[in-house]
Design a protein around this motif. Structure first.
Motif, PDB file in Angstrom:
ATOM      1  N   ALA A  80      13.423  13.676  77.921  1.00 40.49           N
ATOM      2  CA  ALA A  80      12.307  13.367  77.293  1.00 40.49           C
ATOM      3  C   ALA A  80      10.615  13.571  77.327  1.00 40.49           C
ATOM      4  N   ASN A  81      10.409  13.340  78.952  1.00 43.19           N
ATOM      5  CA  ASN A  81       8.937  13.417  79.307  1.00 43.19           C
ATOM      6  C   ASN A  81       8.414  14.800  79.024  1.00 43.19           C
ATOM      7  N   GLU A  82       9.784  15.708  79.389  1.00 41.97           N
ATOM      8  CA  GLU A  82       9.055  17.391  79.009  1.00 41.97           C
ATOM      9  C   GLU A  82       8.735  17.465  77.656  1.00 41.97           C
ATOM     10  N   LEU A  83       9.729  16.882  76.794  1.00 40.17           N
ATOM     11  CA  LEU A  83       9.706  17.153  75.793  1.00 40.17           C
ATOM     12  C   LEU A  83       8.307  15.950  74.971  1.00 40.17           C
ATOM     13  N   ALA A  84       7.385  14.568  75.522  1.00 33.91           N
ATOM     14  CA  ALA A  84       6.792  14.021  74.884  1.00 33.91           C
ATOM     15  C   ALA A  84       5.697  14.952  75.328  1.00 33.91           C
ATOM     16  N   ARG A  85       5.340  15.454  75.932  1.00 35.62           N
ATOM     17  CA  ARG A  85       4.208  16.520  77.106  1.00 35.62           C
ATOM     18  C   ARG A  85       3.639  17.324  76.025  1.00 35.62           C
ATOM     19  N   VAL A  86       4.790  18.136  75.153  1.00 36.04           N
ATOM     20  CA  VAL A  86       4.793  18.669  74.292  1.00 36.04           C
ATOM     21  C   VAL A  86       3.977  18.837  72.731  1.00 36.04           C
ATOM     22  N   LEU A  87       4.792  17.231  72.531  1.00 37.99           N
ATOM     23  CA  LEU A  87       4.431  16.976  71.331  1.00 37.99           C
ATOM     24  C   LEU A  87       2.887  15.911  71.649  1.00 37.99           C
ATOM     25  N   LEU A  88       2.640  15.844  72.660  1.00 37.73           N
ATOM     26  CA  LEU A  88       1.492  15.148  73.172  1.00 37.73           C
ATOM     27  C   LEU A  88       0.246  16.311  72.247  1.00 37.73           C
TER      28      LEU A  88
END
Length: 257
Positions: free
Chosen positions: A232-240
């Motif tokens: 989830a942290n990696e996906l959040a980084r990409v979305l931000l």
């Protein structure tokens, strides 16, 4: 492609027209039948929850928990709590809500959905998650819900994305659009369950890519189970980086670590 099917509306659109009709009739017929508990086989809860009240009480709430990462905390303190790990190093997502702790019998429902084609479990778990987000989540509701995407290989293996199946009832209950087209998982990764925290971070690094710019929207990444939060942290980084204003994480359960 399988990836295209996954991100263009879920399992119905990737089926031939006759199969669409069969699925449609199946859902219609099921709506006429009284709900039946997927755990014990007894009567479900009207109007449409396939889980009885007694079995629902067997599901262990994830409380208290860190408001930032959802990690279970000891004791029974109320209020908004943040664990020491999140104080020392904030994750890219700003809040997490996990409805339950990953224990028996909830784990049977998750495993059935994830590995045995039990789509009905997705409706049950998604309904429970949506209701609890509506009544218990402390962060403001987001603009959009983004199911955790699968790689092409995983989607071919399962034939559906379990996070999308969870997201359908959540979207309906909360009135928040479900978007499967904002991000793709363009690199196949190993299952996270058997990996260490460090290996989990390496495993998902660079696994996701946004499909375009996201215009200042707040998002909730939706998944079945959170353990360390690395995916989830990696996906959040990409979305931000793609322009999201903020990212929350919603999941049915937290497995601890």
């Amino acid at each position: 492609t399988d990836c295209g099917r996954q991100y263009s509306g879920g399992p119905f659109r990737c089926q031939p027209e006759p199969d669409n009709m069969v699925n449609g009739w199946s859902i219609f017929v099921q709506s006429l039948l009284p709900p039946s508990c997927v755990l014990c086989g007894g009567p479900g809860q009207p109007p449409d929850l396939d889980l009885c009240a007694a079995c629902e009480l067997d599901l262990l709430p994830n409380s208290p928990a860190c408001a930032r990462c959802g990690d279970p905390l000891a004791g029974n303190a109320g209020g908004t709590l943040v664990c020491g790990a999140c104080i020392r190093r904030k994750p890219h997502f700003h809040a997490t809500y996990c409805a339950f702790r990953y224990s028996y019998p909830l784990d049977r429902l998750v495993l059935g959905l994830k590995f045995h084609g039990a789509i009905a479990h997705g409706r049950v778990l998604g309904t429970l998650l949506g209701r609890r987000v509506a009544s218990q989540a402390t962060a403001a509701l987001p603009d959009l819900i983004v199911p955790m995407p699968l790689s092409d290989a995983r989607f071919r293996e399962r034939g559906y994305n379990q996070a999308t199946e969870l997201g359908r009832p959540v979207s309906r209950i909360l009135g928040i659009p479900l978007r499967t087209d904002l991000v793709v998982r363009h690199r196949h990764t190993r299952e996270q369950a058997a990996l260490t925290r460090k290996d989990r971070r390496k495993n998902v690094r660079g696994a996701f890519a946004a499909t375009g710019k996201i215009a200042d929207a707040s998002l909730a990444v939706l998944d079945d189970v959170v353990t360390t939060g690395s995916t989830a942290n990696e996906l959040a980084r990409v979305l931000l980086r793609a322009g999201a204003r903020e990212v929350q994480v919603w999941a049915v359960a937290h497995a601890g670590h």
